[in-house]
Design an enzyme around this catalytic site. Sequence first.
Site, mmCIF file in Angstrom:
data_model
loop_
_atom_site.group_PDB
_atom_site.id
_atom_site.type_symbol
_atom_site.label_atom_id
_atom_site.label_comp_id
_atom_site.label_asym_id
_atom_site.label_seq_id
_atom_site.Cartn_x
_atom_site.Cartn_y
_atom_site.Cartn_z
ATOM 1 N N HIS A 74 -6.693 -13.442 6.973
ATOM 2 C CA HIS A 74 -8.085 -13.232 6.886
ATOM 3 C C HIS A 74 -8.993 -14.265 6.220
ATOM 4 O O HIS A 74 -8.831 -14.624 5.036
ATOM 5 C CB HIS A 74 -8.290 -12.035 5.575
ATOM 6 C CG HIS A 74 -9.666 -11.359 5.826
ATOM 7 N ND1 HIS A 74 -9.736 -10.000 5.551
ATOM 8 C CD2 HIS A 74 -10.880 -11.862 6.339
ATOM 9 C CE1 HIS A 74 -11.138 -9.657 5.935
ATOM 10 N NE2 HIS A 74 -11.773 -10.678 6.055
ATOM 11 N N HIS A 104 -3.191 -10.132 5.717
ATOM 12 C CA HIS A 104 -2.654 -8.663 5.793
ATOM 13 C C HIS A 104 -1.386 -8.474 6.661
ATOM 14 O O HIS A 104 -1.431 -9.182 7.943
ATOM 15 C CB HIS A 104 -3.879 -7.803 6.566
ATOM 16 C CG HIS A 104 -5.021 -7.651 5.643
ATOM 17 N ND1 HIS A 104 -5.326 -6.831 4.643
ATOM 18 C CD2 HIS A 104 -6.230 -8.135 5.809
ATOM 19 C CE1 HIS A 104 -6.327 -6.664 4.265
ATOM 20 N NE2 HIS A 104 -6.925 -7.853 4.822
ATOM 21 N N TYR A 125 -9.820 -1.284 0.870
ATOM 22 C CA TYR A 125 -9.693 -1.365 2.537
ATOM 23 C C TYR A 125 -9.507 -0.130 3.486
ATOM 24 O O TYR A 125 -8.849 0.683 2.585
ATOM 25 C CB TYR A 125 -8.325 -2.417 2.928
ATOM 26 C CG TYR A 125 -8.858 -3.872 2.941
ATOM 27 C CD1 TYR A 125 -10.031 -4.221 3.923
ATOM 28 C CD2 TYR A 125 -8.686 -4.837 1.793
ATOM 29 C CE1 TYR A 125 -10.280 -5.577 3.960
ATOM 30 C CE2 TYR A 125 -9.097 -6.022 2.066
ATOM 31 C CZ TYR A 125 -9.963 -6.555 3.227
ATOM 32 O OH TYR A 125 -10.332 -7.917 3.016
ATOM 33 N N GLU A 163 22.960 -11.615 20.135
ATOM 34 C CA GLU A 163 24.316 -11.115 19.567
ATOM 35 C C GLU A 163 24.446 -10.265 18.284
ATOM 36 O O GLU A 163 25.010 -9.301 18.209
ATOM 37 C CB GLU A 163 25.304 -12.302 19.573
ATOM 38 C CG GLU A 163 25.507 -12.964 21.062
ATOM 39 C CD GLU A 163 26.638 -14.097 21.022
ATOM 40 O OE1 GLU A 163 27.126 -14.551 19.824
ATOM 41 O OE2 GLU A 163 26.625 -14.648 22.127
ATOM 42 N N ASP A 187 0.670 -0.870 0.097
ATOM 43 C CA ASP A 187 -0.037 0.068 0.203
ATOM 44 C C ASP A 187 0.859 1.300 -0.146
ATOM 45 O O ASP A 187 0.251 2.225 -0.333
ATOM 46 C CB ASP A 187 -1.011 -0.083 1.177
ATOM 47 C CG ASP A 187 -2.187 -1.026 0.793
ATOM 48 O OD1 ASP A 187 -2.369 -1.390 -0.268
ATOM 49 O OD2 ASP A 187 -2.642 -1.445 1.997
#
Length: 805
Positions: free
Chosen positions: A726, A563, A511, A612, A423
Amino acid sequence: MSLTRLVVALAAMAATHVIAAPSNGFDSPDVFGSMHKPRSCGKGKGHGKGPGKGHGKDCDHFQTCDNYGDTPTTTAPKENVWGPITPADNVAVWNLLHADESLNLTDPSKAVLTDNYVFWIDTLHTNKSDVLPYLQGTVEEPPRKYARAIIFRGGIEEPDSKEFMIGPLPVGPETTIEPLDYIFNAGRGGVVPFNGRVFDSVRAAATEPLIVSVMEELADITEKLIGGVFYGEQDNRTTLAITPDSPMSFNGTDSYRTIMFRYPGIATYLTPLDFYLMLDCPGTDPSAYKLKGLATNSRYFTSIAELRAAWDAGELKEDYQQVRNPDWVLMNHRPEMGKRDLDDRFAPQSLEVGGKRYRVDKEQQYVEYMGWSFYLAFSRPLGLTLYDIKFKNESVIYELSLQEAAAQYTGRNPKAAATMYHDTHFSLGVDVATLVEGFECPYGATFLPVIFYTANTTVTHPNGICIFESDIGIPISRHRNGVVNEYGFDNLATVKGSALTVRSIATIGNYDYMFDYQFHLEGSLEVSVRASGYLMSSFYYPADKGKYGPRVQVATQGALHDHIITYKADFDVAGTKNSLEVSEIVLVNQTQPWFPGFGTFEQMELDISTMEKEQQFNWGENGSKMYCIVNENERNAWGEKRGYRIIPGKSNVHLSAKNSPFSLRQMPFAKSHLAVTVQHDNEPYANSVQNSELPSTPQHDFLKFFDGESVEDEDIVLWFNLGMHHFTRSEDVPVTLFTDAVSSIMFSPQNFFDRAQDGDLLNRRYVVPNEETGELDFEAYGVEAPTCKLQFPEPVLGIEKYIIE
């Protein structure tokens, strides 16, 4: 320069709703910490329809709450050196670039494939090595700002995309235009091959004639098979829409489009059709573009003639017809679903009725809250970022930023199987828009604008970010002490729980992502992301038997996908020299002399070690590992290393696919829960905004961060992933729900202090029974709940655009 307003607020509603805070209504101890008689407030007239109506009219003896009072101000101790460049700087940079004859730039609105033009201008990340001396006071002047620009160069011998840095700003005699190479590590610097650059509107327009030529020839078939035709996006005869697709290249030498058709309109993401085109479209000569293949009915055809032959033979048909009427996906009230009892009452609200308890320097985007302080910044690719986060004047995190919001799909069709979205590739920040008061942020929240640039235009979303304090629904701490007396009660102490939230919501295509940063009173910081909006769905094939998701409509399948939201946390816990300590619960068999009857028995121990080297790693099975950023050189009163613990919250996942060709090498940051690296100025980002189109040969390779450097007692960065697998469902229609599509993480003090940081809070109650009467005495520490009326004005919604000439 003249400032011209192009578009003003779209809507402004002046209605005001007035209610009054109710009393307890019974004769007993309450939250006021005292005994009082019930008080009535009107006679059930309701809220009414305007100012002065309903409860407010009958309760004029109450004062008005300070929920809508001005936000208390403060003055930032330092200039916000991470903030965006100014509108004036943007225009000056734009003009400087276009005045440079060697760049040979064309106005983007008039550009074609063989032109050079500016794709976007944004703020260049400010180097930490330049910022720290200013914050620490060893230098007086803040570091100079620089802009970054992506220029698409279709007019050079080997077309490409190239990034530049422009500065210092403001533009003056010292300002230069130089290649921006140092933040990219894959060998090409800021250069991306033409075929691997962002597939923008110019490239899309160049491929449309080929799409039209194919679909015109098949119009008689598509009309009958899928119920639509495509003659071009601007042609009135067109009844189909094209999906966006990504990636569109593997290595920058090839370029392709995989097109799925849908019905246009509000329901488009939920009306996929069983018809796909695959195009080869490399380079700047559209006449060389060609059809690679077509797919429908789970069959692949290499030519139009091959598909037509199958049609003429009666071999192609659809078992299910996609729904064209969009009513089923509208987010409107649906009375046919029934009525819920008492749903006509105004829902509970989180209100700052005692007045705001945080301060904001709006000019510097600086916030103070209950011991916390931090700066806000905003960028076009990433949206909201937080800097210089301190608690009780001690450093905790230098930078907390979103790095990527990725989604990879799966399915038995050319579109779903090949889809991998980044995105930031689509400029996530420009999709952060106005928030609705009372529904997306509480009434009375403090709103801040979001500003970004498109060409020489400044776009402002006035209410793009909100800040508010809210009740978290639980006390921070509580305990009941002593022995229950004859009245059935003993001493009880409880501390009020609340937190400050900084929120933005970005709508990227289908979305909606809600990004929250929540500051808790005891020193914890919570990061969460939620998803809503329309599914990017697939056509329903019964033969799949639910392998790629369930059927959610007549001809629609909810496509299974991941997602993965990647963040960066540059920790500076009590200073810049930190380590990552791992405390693992291990089971050991041991004997103890006071249990002779047991012999050898199993018991937990902590195996404590320090990482480390730089590495990627995952949460321990069964939560058996505690990861903690510690300062080896700073100890609390008990000799323990001061630190901040990293606590997994809801749905901490990483990308499922490890070897998919569509996410092979350009997003290794998404393939583990966590990673730790040494901070370097040339490693500010996990990803490049143009990596999406280069899955096999990325412009920026996160794996090259891991070059064997020690992370012990160093300035270290934690990279972490939130997200969700999802598992789509019918309840994703009309949109996915924020309530369960959520992922979170928390950072909490771990021996950072000598004791819990709740003892200094006044919002608490100490309840002691009177030994003689049994009545309860409430110690309120001088903090009483207000009795008042509240006003809820409607928010002003809108977008403002400016051009500076």
